[in-house]
Design a protein around this motif. Structure first.
Motif, short mmCIF file in Angstrom:
data_model
loop_
_atom_site.label_atom_id
_atom_site.label_comp_id
_atom_site.label_asym_id
_atom_site.label_seq_id
_atom_site.Cartn_x
_atom_site.Cartn_y
_atom_site.Cartn_z
N SER A 197 -7.83 -3.80 6.76
CA SER A 197 -8.16 -3.44 8.15
C SER A 197 -7.89 -2.08 8.89
N ALA A 198 -6.77 -1.65 8.42
CA ALA A 198 -6.33 -0.41 9.08
C ALA A 198 -5.48 0.41 8.16
N LEU B 38 0.93 -1.19 0.12
CA LEU B 38 0.07 -0.05 0.01
C LEU B 38 0.94 1.06 0.01
N LEU B 39 0.51 2.07 -0.86
CA LEU B 39 1.64 3.41 -0.99
C LEU B 39 0.75 4.55 -1.08
N ASN C 216 -11.84 5.16 -2.46
CA ASN C 216 -12.33 5.70 -1.41
C ASN C 216 -12.34 4.85 -0.19
N PRO C 217 -12.52 5.51 1.07
CA PRO C 217 -12.34 4.70 2.38
C PRO C 217 -13.16 3.54 2.39
N ASP C 218 -14.27 3.59 1.95
CA ASP C 218 -15.22 2.16 1.96
C ASP C 218 -14.51 1.08 1.10
#
Length: 66
Positions: A33-34, A2-3, A24-26
């Motif tokens: 999970s974080a 993740l970047l 998006n965050p959803d």
């Protein structure tokens, strides 16, 4: 991996040599999970990775029973 670039909010999934914008965050939390696994790099470093297709808005991870 993740970047994200240190000067932007967009988060990318780096997979198979491309970076894929997580829209998006959803979608992010449907996959992860974080926030703590995001690696922060310079915009130049992020932009050297080819752009891939973003995950769909209904993306999810699944695992087979075996």
């Amino acid at each position: 991996m993740l970047l994200k670039a240190d000067n932007a909010d967009e988060v990318y999934l780096v997979q198979l040599g491309s970076h894929h914008h997580i829209p998006n965050p959803d979608v992010y939390f449907a996959l992860f999970s974080a926030w703590d696994k995001i690696v922060v790099k310079s915009p130049k470093e992020v932009n050297t990775i080819p752009v891939g297709i973003s995950p769909s808005l209904d993306a999810c991870l699944i695992k087979a029973n075996d």
